[in-house]
Design a protein around this motif. Sequence first.
Motif, short mmCIF file in Angstrom:
data_model
loop_
_atom_site.label_atom_id
_atom_site.label_comp_id
_atom_site.label_asym_id
_atom_site.label_seq_id
_atom_site.Cartn_x
_atom_site.Cartn_y
_atom_site.Cartn_z
N LYS A 12 0.83 -1.21 0.00
CA LYS A 12 0.00 0.00 0.00
C LYS A 12 0.86 1.25 0.00
CE LYS A 12 -3.74 2.42 2.43
NZ LYS A 12 -3.46 3.57 1.63
N ARG A 13 1.88 1.28 0.83
CA ARG A 13 2.76 2.44 0.88
C ARG A 13 3.44 2.67 -0.48
NH1 ARG A 13 6.70 1.56 5.75
NH2 ARG A 13 7.61 3.46 4.89
N ASP A 16 0.86 4.01 -2.87
CA ASP A 16 0.57 5.42 -2.58
C ASP A 16 1.69 6.32 -3.09
OD1 ASP A 16 -1.77 4.66 -1.33
OD2 ASP A 16 -0.98 4.89 0.72
N LYS A 20 1.29 9.21 -5.95
CA LYS A 20 1.59 10.61 -5.65
C LYS A 20 2.64 11.19 -6.58
CE LYS A 20 0.52 10.24 -0.77
NZ LYS A 20 1.09 10.13 0.59
#
Length: 71
Positions: A12-13, A16, A20
């Motif tokens: 998930k990190r 993300d 971004k």
Amino acid sequence: MLAIRLPEEIEKRLGDLAEKTGRTKSFYAREAIMEHLEDLEDYYLAVHRLENPPERVWSLEELEQGIDLES
């Protein structure tokens, strides 16, 4: 080609971060591997040398005599 499984939180990190920045998850995985590969190689080389010391060890004096320090 390389496929790896990551813990859900890390996946998930990574997703993300990719979202971004407009980069891919593969880009960041590749960067992380390249960043740490040399450190890992150095570590395992050091461990190998500690476990398998050379047959001959030179003193600093012997090494200095073997090279021309004036050049």
